[in-house]
Write a protein that holds these residues in place. Structure first.
Motif, PDB file in Angstrom:
ATOM      1  N   ASN A  49       7.589  46.354 -43.871  1.00 30.45           N
ATOM      2  CA  ASN A  49       8.506  44.922 -43.697  1.00 30.45           C
ATOM      3  C   ASN A  49       8.558  44.276 -42.346  1.00 30.45           C
ATOM      4  O   ASN A  49       8.683  43.118 -42.201  1.00 30.45           O
ATOM      5  N   GLU A  52       5.401  42.686 -42.136  1.00 35.40           N
ATOM      6  CA  GLU A  52       5.307  41.486 -43.185  1.00 35.40           C
ATOM      7  C   GLU A  52       6.144  40.628 -42.447  1.00 35.40           C
ATOM      8  O   GLU A  52       5.913  39.132 -42.343  1.00 35.40           O
ATOM      9  N   GLY A  53       7.390  40.755 -41.949  1.00 34.32           N
ATOM     10  CA  GLY A  53       8.373  39.810 -41.300  1.00 34.32           C
ATOM     11  C   GLY A  53       7.918  39.127 -40.106  1.00 34.32           C
ATOM     12  O   GLY A  53       7.938  38.016 -39.777  1.00 34.32           O
ATOM     13  N   PHE A  65      13.165  40.096 -43.910  1.00 37.19           N
ATOM     14  CA  PHE A  65      12.290  41.255 -43.790  1.00 37.19           C
ATOM     15  C   PHE A  65      12.690  42.380 -42.996  1.00 37.19           C
ATOM     16  O   PHE A  65      12.737  43.669 -43.237  1.00 37.19           O
TER      17      PHE A  65
END
Length: 119
Positions: A49, A52-53, A65
């Protein structure tokens, strides 16, 4: 924050995942789809995460995220406590993993605050 690999928080959380995998290798085989899987999945979610963020275009998305990472971290900490309580993890192993997770937690909280207050 496009190159997430340069982020110390990502590097530390990746190291934690590796330690989690080694530590859960000795869990009973009947736990492979239970607690072992849960701990591993929640630990993997932390750096995933963050990565992804960091690839998102807005601070709002990044914060979302990063907050998911915090939730996964708390989930993993809880599962580690359970593993310790039922003697799947030795006290020393638990303490080392927990301290590493607390370091990642402090870093996540810090970066979340910085992003919130720069807007």
């Amino acid at each position: 924050m496009s190159d997430f690999r340069k982020l110390l928080i990502w590097q530390k959380s990746m190291s934690l995942v590796t330690k989690i995998y080694y530590s859960t290798n000795n869990f009973p085989k009947e736990e492979i789809f239970g607690l072992t899987s849960q701990i591993r999945r929640s630990s993997i979610s932390i750096p995933s995460n963050i990565a992804e963020g960091s690839g998102r275009e807005s601070d709002k998305d990044l914060l979302r995220f990063l907050n998911i990472s915090v939730g996964s971290l708390f989930e993993m900490q809880t599962q580690l406590e359970i593993a310790k309580n039922i003697s799947y993890l030795k006290e020393d192993d638990f303490n080392n993993l927990y301290e590493d997770s607390r370091e990642v937690e402090r870093m996540l909280v810090s970066i979340i605050k910085k992003i919130k207050y720069r807007n």
